[in-house]
Design a protein around this motif. Structure first.
Motif, PDB file in Angstrom:
ATOM      1  N   GLU A  58     -13.898  -2.754  13.573  1.00 46.26           N
ATOM      2  CA  GLU A  58     -13.654  -2.123  14.863  1.00 46.26           C
ATOM      3  C   GLU A  58     -14.846  -2.250  15.810  1.00 46.26           C
ATOM      4  OE1 GLU A  58     -10.759  -0.877  16.012  1.00 46.26           O
ATOM      5  OE2 GLU A  58      -9.886  -1.567  14.133  1.00 46.26           O
ATOM      6  N   CYS A  59     -16.048  -1.953  15.333  1.00 54.24           N
ATOM      7  CA  CYS A  59     -17.202  -1.931  16.244  1.00 54.24           C
ATOM      8  C   CYS A  59     -18.245  -3.017  15.966  1.00 54.24           C
ATOM      9  CB  CYS A  59     -17.872  -0.559  16.232  1.00 54.24           C
ATOM     10  SG  CYS A  59     -18.714  -0.186  14.669  1.00 54.24           S
ATOM     11  N   GLY A  60     -18.135  -3.707  14.821  1.00 56.53           N
ATOM     12  CA  GLY A  60     -19.073  -4.777  14.513  1.00 56.53           C
ATOM     13  C   GLY A  60     -20.356  -4.340  13.830  1.00 56.53           C
ATOM     14  N   THR A  61     -20.472  -3.072  13.480  1.00 64.19           N
ATOM     15  CA  THR A  61     -21.657  -2.573  12.784  1.00 64.19           C
ATOM     16  C   THR A  61     -21.749  -3.213  11.405  1.00 64.19           C
ATOM     17  OG1 THR A  61     -21.494  -0.443  13.899  1.00 64.19           O
ATOM     18  CG2 THR A  61     -22.775  -0.487  11.866  1.00 64.19           C
ATOM     19  N   ARG A  62     -22.954  -3.658  11.024  1.00 62.76           N
ATOM     20  CA  ARG A  62     -23.149  -4.236   9.684  1.00 62.76           C
ATOM     21  C   ARG A  62     -22.966  -3.141   8.643  1.00 62.76           C
ATOM     22  NH1 ARG A  62     -24.161  -8.809   7.638  1.00 62.76           N
ATOM     23  NH2 ARG A  62     -24.792  -9.734   9.598  1.00 62.76           N
ATOM     24  N   LEU A  63     -22.221  -3.457   7.584  1.00 63.10           N
ATOM     25  CA  LEU A  63     -21.939  -2.500   6.522  1.00 63.10           C
ATOM     26  C   LEU A  63     -22.700  -2.874   5.259  1.00 63.10           C
ATOM     27  CD1 LEU A  63     -18.080  -2.310   7.013  1.00 63.10           C
ATOM     28  CD2 LEU A  63     -19.789  -0.688   7.833  1.00 63.10           C
ATOM     29  N   ARG A  64     -23.172  -1.846   4.565  1.00 60.02           N
ATOM     30  CA  ARG A  64     -23.870  -2.036   3.301  1.00 60.02           C
ATOM     31  C   ARG A  64     -23.370  -0.983   2.319  1.00 60.02           C
ATOM     32  NH1 ARG A  64     -27.503  -3.076   7.251  1.00 60.02           N
ATOM     33  NH2 ARG A  64     -28.637  -5.024   7.085  1.00 60.02           N
ATOM     34  N   PRO A  65     -23.375  -1.320   1.021  1.00 61.73           N
ATOM     35  CA  PRO A  65     -22.992  -0.296   0.044  1.00 61.73           C
ATOM     36  C   PRO A  65     -23.873   0.943   0.219  1.00 61.73           C
ATOM     37  CG  PRO A  65     -23.115  -2.443  -1.006  1.00 61.73           C
ATOM     38  CD  PRO A  65     -23.653  -2.606   0.396  1.00 61.73           C
ATOM     39  N   ALA A  66     -23.269   2.107   0.063  1.00 57.46           N
ATOM     40  CA  ALA A  66     -23.934   3.408   0.200  1.00 57.46           C
ATOM     41  C   ALA A  66     -24.397   3.675   1.620  1.00 57.46           C
ATOM     42  CB  ALA A  66     -25.104   3.543  -0.776  1.00 57.46           C
ATOM     43  N   GLY A  67     -23.847   2.939   2.565  1.00 59.44           N
ATOM     44  CA  GLY A  67     -24.250   3.146   3.952  1.00 59.44           C
ATOM     45  C   GLY A  67     -23.092   3.465   4.877  1.00 59.44           C
ATOM     46  N   GLY A  68     -22.032   4.088   4.331  1.00 60.10           N
ATOM     47  CA  GLY A  68     -20.890   4.434   5.162  1.00 60.10           C
ATOM     48  C   GLY A  68     -19.908   3.280   5.323  1.00 60.10           C
ATOM     49  N   TRP A  69     -19.594   2.593   4.235  1.00 58.18           N
ATOM     50  CA  TRP A  69     -18.679   1.456   4.238  1.00 58.18           C
ATOM     51  C   TRP A  69     -17.366   1.897   3.603  1.00 58.18           C
ATOM     52  CZ3 TRP A  69     -20.069  -3.639   1.195  1.00 58.18           C
ATOM     53  CH2 TRP A  69     -19.017  -4.538   1.272  1.00 58.18           C
ATOM     54  N   PHE A  70     -16.274   1.737   4.343  1.00 57.24           N
ATOM     55  CA  PHE A  70     -14.948   2.087   3.850  1.00 57.24           C
ATOM     56  C   PHE A  70     -14.079   0.833   3.868  1.00 57.24           C
ATOM     57  CE2 PHE A  70     -16.867   5.959   5.210  1.00 57.24           C
ATOM     58  CZ  PHE A  70     -16.460   6.884   4.267  1.00 57.24           C
ATOM     59  N   HIS A  71     -13.570   0.472   2.697  1.00 57.70           N
ATOM     60  CA  HIS A  71     -12.794  -0.761   2.516  1.00 57.70           C
ATOM     61  C   HIS A  71     -11.320  -0.424   2.334  1.00 57.70           C
ATOM     62  CE1 HIS A  71     -11.510  -4.622   1.035  1.00 57.70           C
ATOM     63  NE2 HIS A  71     -11.081  -4.048  -0.073  1.00 57.70           N
ATOM     64  N   TYR A  72     -10.455  -1.095   3.132  1.00 60.17           N
ATOM     65  CA  TYR A  72      -9.014  -0.938   2.984  1.00 60.17           C
ATOM     66  C   TYR A  72      -8.579  -1.769   1.785  1.00 60.17           C
ATOM     67  CZ  TYR A  72      -4.115  -0.491   4.295  1.00 60.17           C
ATOM     68  OH  TYR A  72      -2.777  -0.191   4.312  1.00 60.17           O
ATOM     69  N   THR A  73      -8.082  -1.128   0.755  1.00 63.17           N
ATOM     70  CA  THR A  73      -7.735  -1.807  -0.484  1.00 63.17           C
ATOM     71  C   THR A  73      -6.665  -2.867  -0.255  1.00 63.17           C
ATOM     72  OG1 THR A  73      -8.234   0.243  -1.640  1.00 63.17           O
ATOM     73  CG2 THR A  73      -7.000  -1.418  -2.872  1.00 63.17           C
ATOM     74  N   GLY A  74      -6.952  -4.076  -0.761  1.00 62.75           N
ATOM     75  CA  GLY A  74      -5.995  -5.169  -0.672  1.00 62.75           C
ATOM     76  C   GLY A  74      -6.113  -6.008   0.581  1.00 62.75           C
ATOM     77  N   ASP A  75      -7.145  -5.797   1.381  1.00 67.19           N
ATOM     78  CA  ASP A  75      -7.284  -6.537   2.633  1.00 67.19           C
ATOM     79  C   ASP A  75      -8.763  -6.748   2.943  1.00 67.19           C
ATOM     80  OD1 ASP A  75      -6.647  -7.791   4.989  1.00 67.19           O
ATOM     81  OD2 ASP A  75      -5.609  -6.091   5.874  1.00 67.19           O
ATOM     82  N   PHE A  76      -9.048  -7.558   3.955  1.00 64.95           N
ATOM     83  CA  PHE A  76     -10.411  -7.775   4.429  1.00 64.95           C
ATOM     84  C   PHE A  76     -10.709  -6.815   5.574  1.00 64.95           C
ATOM     85  CE2 PHE A  76     -11.145 -12.244   2.818  1.00 64.95           C
ATOM     86  CZ  PHE A  76     -12.301 -11.927   2.166  1.00 64.95           C
ATOM     87  N   TYR A  77     -10.165  -5.644   5.567  1.00 68.82           N
ATOM     88  CA  TYR A  77     -10.351  -4.694   6.658  1.00 68.82           C
ATOM     89  C   TYR A  77     -11.347  -3.637   6.207  1.00 68.82           C
ATOM     90  CZ  TYR A  77      -9.133  -1.777  10.644  1.00 68.82           C
ATOM     91  OH  TYR A  77      -9.172  -1.049  11.811  1.00 68.82           O
TER      92      TYR A  77
END
Length: 125
Positions: A58-77
């Motif tokens: 949505e916003c392009g912020t870089r995501l890292r584990p333990a840094g507020g990353w939420f993954h939609y299961t079954g997709d690249f979202y």
């Protein structure tokens, strides 16, 4: 019907036949068609999208584990914490996401992110 055994680096390929188009002897039309194909292939090339697998879609912020990353299961979202709150307002929506605290939280989908995660780790080192 799919053609088998065509080596695009060696064999002459009739794209008009493959695409079921009528050949028109007009050099201007041919060059416009090539230009249009080039424009579209460049536009839709995967390298041109804003989102790599480890950026908020949505916003392009870089995501890292333990840094507020939420993954939609079954997709690249994937979403950051702020966009997760906006995009998944109900408990039913939130159940479709996994919070990624460590790479293993991606489960079977971990391999889809391996290249980008390795590249990010190499940049940080």
């Amino acid at each position: 019907e799919e053609e088998e055994g065509v080596d695009l680096t060696k064999d002459e390929v009739d794209l008009y036949a493959i695409l079921k188009l009528t050949r028109v002897e007009d050099k201007g039309l041919e060059s416009r068609a090539r230009a249009g194909f080039h424009r579209q292939s460049t536009k839709w090339h995967p390298g041109n999208f804003k989102s790599s697998p480890v950026m908020c879609d949505e916003c392009g912020t870089r995501l890292r584990p333990a840094g507020g990353w939420f993954h939609y299961t079954g997709d690249f979202y994937d979403l950051c914490r702020a966009d997760f709150a906006l995009q998944a307002p109900t408990e039913e929506d939130r159940e479709k996401y996994t919070e990624v605290l460590k790479v293993d939280d991606l489960g079977e989908e971990q391999h889809r992110y391996a290249f980008e995660l390795d590249r990010t780790a190499a940049r940080a080192a």
